[in-house]
Scaffold this motif. Structure first.
Motif, PDB file in Angstrom:
ATOM      1  N   ILE A  18       0.853  -1.188   0.000  1.00 28.07           N
ATOM      2  CA  ILE A  18       0.000   0.000   0.000  1.00 28.07           C
ATOM      3  C   ILE A  18       0.889   1.238   0.000  1.00 28.07           C
ATOM      4  N   ALA A  19       0.514   2.244  -0.780  1.00 28.94           N
ATOM      5  CA  ALA A  19       1.217   3.526  -0.744  1.00 28.94           C
ATOM      6  C   ALA A  19       0.700   4.304   0.453  1.00 28.94           C
ATOM      7  N   GLY A  20       1.578   4.574   1.420  1.00 27.77           N
ATOM      8  CA  GLY A  20       1.171   5.286   2.625  1.00 27.77           C
ATOM      9  C   GLY A  20       0.881   6.745   2.348  1.00 27.77           C
ATOM     10  N   ALA A  21       0.240   7.398   3.308  1.00 30.25           N
ATOM     11  CA  ALA A  21      -0.124   8.809   3.164  1.00 30.25           C
ATOM     12  C   ALA A  21       1.126   9.674   3.025  1.00 30.25           C
ATOM     13  N   SER A  22       1.121  10.547   2.007  1.00 33.57           N
ATOM     14  CA  SER A  22       2.251  11.450   1.782  1.00 33.57           C
ATOM     15  C   SER A  22       1.826  12.510   0.785  1.00 33.57           C
ATOM     16  N   ASN A  23       2.731  13.438   0.500  1.00 32.15           N
ATOM     17  CA  ASN A  23       2.446  14.481  -0.492  1.00 32.15           C
ATOM     18  C   ASN A  23       2.307  13.918  -1.902  1.00 32.15           C
ATOM     19  N   LEU A  24       2.792  12.693  -2.124  1.00 33.44           N
ATOM     20  CA  LEU A  24       2.661  12.086  -3.448  1.00 33.44           C
ATOM     21  C   LEU A  24       1.202  11.996  -3.882  1.00 33.44           C
ATOM     22  N   SER A  25       0.337  11.614  -2.935  1.00 36.54           N
ATOM     23  CA  SER A  25      -1.063  11.403  -3.294  1.00 36.54           C
ATOM     24  C   SER A  25      -1.863  12.694  -3.376  1.00 36.54           C
ATOM     25  N   ASP A  26      -1.228  13.820  -3.089  1.00 36.74           N
ATOM     26  CA  ASP A  26      -1.930  15.106  -3.174  1.00 36.74           C
ATOM     27  C   ASP A  26      -2.076  15.556  -4.620  1.00 36.74           C
ATOM     28  N   ASN A  27      -1.368  14.881  -5.530  1.00 32.37           N
ATOM     29  CA  ASN A  27      -1.385  15.217  -6.950  1.00 32.37           C
ATOM     30  C   ASN A  27      -2.048  14.082  -7.722  1.00 32.37           C
ATOM     31  N   LEU A  28      -3.033  14.414  -8.545  1.00 33.91           N
ATOM     32  CA  LEU A  28      -3.808  13.389  -9.248  1.00 33.91           C
ATOM     33  C   LEU A  28      -2.956  12.560 -10.191  1.00 33.91           C
ATOM     34  N   ASP A  29      -1.993  13.193 -10.862  1.00 33.74           N
ATOM     35  CA  ASP A  29      -1.096  12.446 -11.758  1.00 33.74           C
ATOM     36  C   ASP A  29      -0.273  11.424 -10.971  1.00 33.74           C
ATOM     37  N   ASN A  30       0.183  11.832  -9.787  1.00 36.85           N
ATOM     38  CA  ASN A  30       0.963  10.908  -8.962  1.00 36.85           C
ATOM     39  C   ASN A  30       0.118   9.728  -8.487  1.00 36.85           C
ATOM     40  N   VAL A  31      -1.136   9.994  -8.194  1.00 35.73           N
ATOM     41  CA  VAL A  31      -2.043   8.921  -7.778  1.00 35.73           C
ATOM     42  C   VAL A  31      -2.151   7.871  -8.882  1.00 35.73           C
ATOM     43  N   LYS A  32      -2.287   8.331 -10.116  1.00 35.84           N
ATOM     44  CA  LYS A  32      -2.377   7.411 -11.246  1.00 35.84           C
ATOM     45  C   LYS A  32      -1.070   6.660 -11.453  1.00 35.84           C
ATOM     46  N   ARG A  33       0.057   7.345 -11.241  1.00 41.25           N
ATOM     47  CA  ARG A  33       1.359   6.690 -11.385  1.00 41.25           C
ATOM     48  C   ARG A  33       1.537   5.597 -10.340  1.00 41.25           C
ATOM     49  N   LEU A  34       1.071   5.858  -9.139  1.00 43.01           N
ATOM     50  CA  LEU A  34       1.167   4.847  -8.088  1.00 43.01           C
ATOM     51  C   LEU A  34       0.371   3.596  -8.456  1.00 43.01           C
ATOM     52  N   GLU A  35      -0.820   3.796  -9.022  1.00 47.32           N
ATOM     53  CA  GLU A  35      -1.622   2.654  -9.454  1.00 47.32           C
ATOM     54  C   GLU A  35      -0.906   1.900 -10.571  1.00 47.32           C
ATOM     55  N   GLU A  36      -0.375   2.627 -11.544  1.00 47.32           N
ATOM     56  CA  GLU A  36       0.337   1.995 -12.657  1.00 47.32           C
ATOM     57  C   GLU A  36       1.586   1.257 -12.172  1.00 47.32           C
ATOM     58  N   ALA A  37       2.201   1.766 -11.105  1.00 48.73           N
ATOM     59  CA  ALA A  37       3.411   1.132 -10.568  1.00 48.73           C
ATOM     60  C   ALA A  37       3.107  -0.209  -9.919  1.00 48.73           C
ATOM     61  N   GLY A  38       1.845  -0.398  -9.498  1.00 49.89           N
ATOM     62  CA  GLY A  38       1.468  -1.696  -8.963  1.00 49.89           C
ATOM     63  C   GLY A  38       1.001  -1.720  -7.524  1.00 49.89           C
ATOM     64  N   VAL A  39       0.924  -0.546  -6.850  1.00 47.94           N
ATOM     65  CA  VAL A  39       0.459  -0.578  -5.464  1.00 47.94           C
ATOM     66  C   VAL A  39      -0.976  -1.093  -5.412  1.00 47.94           C
ATOM     67  N   ALA A  40      -1.320  -1.765  -4.321  1.00 45.21           N
ATOM     68  CA  ALA A  40      -2.638  -2.374  -4.196  1.00 45.21           C
ATOM     69  C   ALA A  40      -3.686  -1.403  -3.688  1.00 45.21           C
ATOM     70  N   ALA A  41      -3.249  -0.347  -3.009  1.00 50.91           N
ATOM     71  CA  ALA A  41      -4.162   0.667  -2.481  1.00 50.91           C
ATOM     72  C   ALA A  41      -3.358   1.927  -2.184  1.00 50.91           C
ATOM     73  N   ILE A  42      -4.072   3.027  -2.016  1.00 49.90           N
ATOM     74  CA  ILE A  42      -3.425   4.307  -1.734  1.00 49.90           C
ATOM     75  C   ILE A  42      -4.078   4.938  -0.519  1.00 49.90           C
ATOM     76  N   VAL A  43      -3.248   5.323   0.445  1.00 48.24           N
ATOM     77  CA  VAL A  43      -3.738   6.137   1.547  1.00 48.24           C
ATOM     78  C   VAL A  43      -3.516   7.591   1.145  1.00 48.24           C
ATOM     79  N   PHE A  44      -4.611   8.314   0.982  1.00 50.42           N
ATOM     80  CA  PHE A  44      -4.525   9.698   0.514  1.00 50.42           C
ATOM     81  C   PHE A  44      -3.858  10.575   1.578  1.00 50.42           C
TER      82      PHE A  44
END
Length: 337
Positions: A18-44
């Protein structure tokens, strides 16, 4: 890969990262990149009540700066109010709509009513779960551990009753007895516990003689504390365990799973190595499973937790004493004088 699938607090995960909560998820493009990278879930990115209050005070100060400069002047600006948490809710809703993997909201409030209000509003965005960032920085000498712990447990119970989505709590390791606190949290109804929150600590610049706050990435050495308590708590509580802090490789993930974690959270490893590192970690986990003949994660999860080990002293002080009895000369780079 179905074989890497797991679940955390009732939420199905395609793999344990799981991608833990961080500034990465504050950006919509980064959220999509995290999904494409293979993480199973994202903590916003966490919603902090203190940040909202600070922004509100700053806006009020800016709007009132030139008020009443003249007798006939009451204000130079029309009546405006800070939007509060609406911007955060909008970003969170868009993030949830933009990916197919689960999105978990993260909350850190201060006041009891605010915890409840914000928790309900975060739930209304359609997120799959809620993670509470729960910690207390000691500021008063007259508050004992029991008072702080009971206050935390009351908040958890109230919030759990107020929402319908799964709820986890991400705690710091600074409780007097972590085992007892987590056990009581689990009995109070939390669906998952995340071990542990990594707090940013103050530093001092000796040249300027001022305090400073630097962002430092975690390292694999830091995973030993959550590893220990994951192994101790597995099988002792009803809540699922998610291990966090210092997880930087596929081997690190495997260790946490062997100790009994259902999943892990990563942040620093993505900052340090980039998004593609998630895929490398997943490949390493799959290769290790092949080498051991494991078909799925449940074949080995918790295999090395204290509950499943024959050694009664595993994860306890006896290991520390045994380590002290061994010579350390081989670790010293320069000869001892």
């Amino acid at each position: 890969m179905k074989r890497l699938s797991t679940n955390f607090m009732g939420i199905h995960l395609k793999n344990p990262i799981i991608a833990g909560a961080s500034n990465l998820s504050d950006n919509l493009d980064n959220v999509k990149r995290l999904e494409e990278a293979g993480v199973a879930a994202i903590v916003f990115k966490s919603l902090f009540e203190e940040q909202i209050q600070l922004e509100k005070l700053e806006l009020d100060a800016d709007l009132e700066e030139y008020d009443e400069r003249h007798a006939e002047m009451i204000t130079m600006h029309p009546h405006l109010e800070h939007a509060g948490i609406e911007e955060h809710l909008l970003k969170l809703r868009k993030a949830k709509e933009s990916v197919s993997i689960p999105v978990i909201a993260s909350l850190n409030a201060v006041h009891g009513k605010t915890w409840l209000e914000y928790a309900r509003k975060l739930q209304d965005t359609g997120v799959d779960g809620l993670e509470l960032n729960l910690y207390s920085i000691p500021k008063r000498v007259d508050l004992d551990a029991a008072f702080i712990e009971n206050e935390h447990l009351e908040k958890l119970t109230d919030i759990k009753k107020a929402i319908k989505i799964p709820m986890s709590v991400k705690i710091s390791p600074f409780y007097t007895n972590i085992m007892n606190v987590v056990h009581r949290m689990s009995k109070g109804g939390v669906d998952g516990v995340v071990l542990f929150n990594r707090l940013y600590e103050s530093d001092i610049d000796v040249k300027s003689e001022k305090t400073k706050l630097d962002m430092t990435l975690s390292s694999s050495d830091e995973m030993r504390l959550p590893l220990r308590y994951t192994g101790l708590l597995e099988g002792k509580i009803a809540a699922d365990i998610c291990s966090s802090r210092g997880i930087d490789s596929g081997d690190d993930v495997i260790k946490m799973l062997l100790a009994g974690a259902k999943c892990v959270q990563v942040v620093s490893s993505v900052y340090r190595h980039g998004y593609r590192h998630v895929g490398i970690m997943l490949e390493d986990i799959a290769k290790w499973m092949d080498s051991k003949g494991y078909e799925n994660i449940e074949d080995f999860r918790g295999k090395l937790s204290k509950s499943n080990l024959k050694d009664p002293y595993a994860y306890e002080r006896a290991q520390y004493v045994d380590l002290l009895m061994k010579p350390f000369e081989s670790l010293i780079k320069e000869p001892m004088r």
